[in-house]
Design a protein around this motif. Structure first.
Motif, short mmCIF file in Angstrom:
data_model
loop_
_atom_site.label_atom_id
_atom_site.label_comp_id
_atom_site.label_asym_id
_atom_site.label_seq_id
_atom_site.Cartn_x
_atom_site.Cartn_y
_atom_site.Cartn_z
N ASP A 100 0.86 -1.25 -0.04
CA ASP A 100 0.09 -0.03 0.00
C ASP A 100 0.74 1.28 -0.07
OD1 ASP A 100 -2.31 -1.45 0.00
OD2 ASP A 100 -2.89 -1.27 1.86
N SER A 101 1.98 0.99 0.74
CA SER A 101 2.93 2.30 0.83
C SER A 101 3.38 2.72 -0.71
CB SER A 101 3.98 2.25 1.77
OG SER A 101 4.94 1.24 1.43
N ILE A 102 3.81 1.61 -1.24
CA ILE A 102 4.10 1.76 -2.75
C ILE A 102 3.20 2.39 -3.64
CG2 ILE A 102 5.13 0.58 -4.81
CD1 ILE A 102 6.04 -1.63 -2.60
N MET A 103 1.90 1.97 -3.73
CA MET A 103 0.73 2.32 -4.21
C MET A 103 0.56 3.94 -3.91
SD MET A 103 -3.24 1.08 -3.50
CE MET A 103 -3.40 1.95 -1.95
N ARG A 104 0.46 4.19 -2.71
CA ARG A 104 0.34 5.62 -2.20
C ARG A 104 1.38 6.58 -2.66
NH1 ARG A 104 0.22 3.73 2.92
NH2 ARG A 104 1.52 5.67 3.52
N ARG A 105 2.60 6.02 -2.70
CA ARG A 105 3.90 6.79 -3.42
C ARG A 105 3.51 7.13 -4.90
NH1 ARG A 105 7.32 4.58 0.65
NH2 ARG A 105 7.59 2.86 -0.65
N ARG A 106 3.18 6.08 -5.65
CA ARG A 106 2.86 6.12 -7.06
C ARG A 106 1.74 7.18 -7.20
NH1 ARG A 106 2.96 3.04 -12.07
NH2 ARG A 106 3.94 1.10 -11.00
N GLY A 107 0.63 7.09 -6.45
CA GLY A 107 -0.34 8.27 -6.64
C GLY A 107 0.06 9.62 -6.32
N ARG A 108 0.99 9.60 -5.27
CA ARG A 108 1.43 11.02 -5.14
C ARG A 108 2.30 11.46 -6.12
NH1 ARG A 108 4.72 9.66 -0.22
NH2 ARG A 108 2.93 8.93 0.69
N ARG A 109 3.06 10.61 -6.99
CA ARG A 109 3.69 10.83 -7.93
C ARG A 109 2.88 11.40 -9.13
NH1 ARG A 109 6.77 6.63 -7.42
NH2 ARG A 109 5.77 5.55 -9.41
N LEU A 110 1.76 10.76 -9.21
CA LEU A 110 0.78 11.11 -10.34
C LEU A 110 -0.07 12.43 -10.09
CD1 LEU A 110 -1.40 7.85 -10.53
CD2 LEU A 110 0.45 8.89 -12.48
N ARG A 111 0.12 13.07 -8.90
CA ARG A 111 -0.27 14.27 -8.60
C ARG A 111 0.81 15.57 -8.15
NH1 ARG A 111 -3.30 10.80 -6.91
NH2 ARG A 111 -2.60 10.46 -4.89
N GLY A 112 1.96 15.00 -8.58
CA GLY A 112 2.79 16.16 -8.34
C GLY A 112 3.41 16.23 -7.02
N GLY A 113 3.55 15.03 -6.51
CA GLY A 113 4.23 14.84 -5.09
C GLY A 113 3.84 15.42 -3.63
N GLU A 114 2.74 15.88 -3.83
CA GLU A 114 1.99 16.47 -2.42
C GLU A 114 1.60 15.24 -1.75
OE1 GLU A 114 -1.72 19.09 -1.17
OE2 GLU A 114 -1.07 19.46 -3.27
N LYS A 115 2.22 15.41 -0.36
CA LYS A 115 1.94 14.27 0.73
C LYS A 115 0.53 14.80 1.51
CE LYS A 115 3.80 11.15 4.11
NZ LYS A 115 5.24 10.87 4.81
N ARG A 116 -0.48 13.78 1.51
CA ARG A 116 -1.82 14.02 2.00
C ARG A 116 -1.91 12.96 3.27
NH1 ARG A 116 -5.55 16.26 -2.59
NH2 ARG A 116 -4.24 17.98 -2.96
#
Length: 138
Positions: A75-91
């Motif tokens: 899941d952490s890998i998946m969330r990081r990938r999603g973050r990259r898709l949206r420009g790196g903003e951590k939420r």
């Protein structure tokens, strides 16, 4: 039903192996999370095979336990990938999960990642269901 779960595991493992090979060829980022996820999932699969062979319910529950420990690494890998898709903003973690689910259904991630993420629920919940059923029947 235990064999259905075994087939689901085999499908999930094949897709995971496909993604692992791609990662090894191209990225190798976040190796700790990926290697830990893969190692724990191999152990969980081995426990499921032990359950199928022996019919010992303890192996089914051990599989569920190890799966629960290993999934957060994936899941952490998946969330990081999603973050990259949206420009790196951590939420917040829950927000990142929700955003990744939206990305999955919009087609913003590769098909193998989409399948692996969604199909993991089939493997997990069917494993739990079989473990419960075997416990009740036992």
């Amino acid at each position: 039903m235990g064999y259905f779960v075994l087939v689901a595991w085999a499908i999930q493992a094949a897709v995971g192996l496909w993604m692992l090979v791609g990662w090894a060829r191209h990225s190798q980022a976040h190796a700790g999370s990926i290697i830990t996820h893969v190692a724990l999932m191999i152990v969980a699969l081995a426990l499921w095979i032990a359950f199928i062979i022996t019919d010992a319910v303890a192996f089914a529950w051990a599989n569920v336990l190890i799966y629960c420990v290993g999934i957060p690494f994936g899941d952490s890998i998946m969330r990081r990938r999603g973050r990259r898709l949206r420009g790196g903003e951590k939420r917040a973690v829950g927000v990142e999960y929700w955003q990744f689910i939206v990305d999955v259904f919009r087609g913003g991630v590769p098909a193998s990642v989409r399948f692996h993420g969604v199909f993991s629920g089939v493997v997990f919940f069917s494993s739990v269901g079989v473990a419960i059923g075997a416990t009740i029947a036992g």
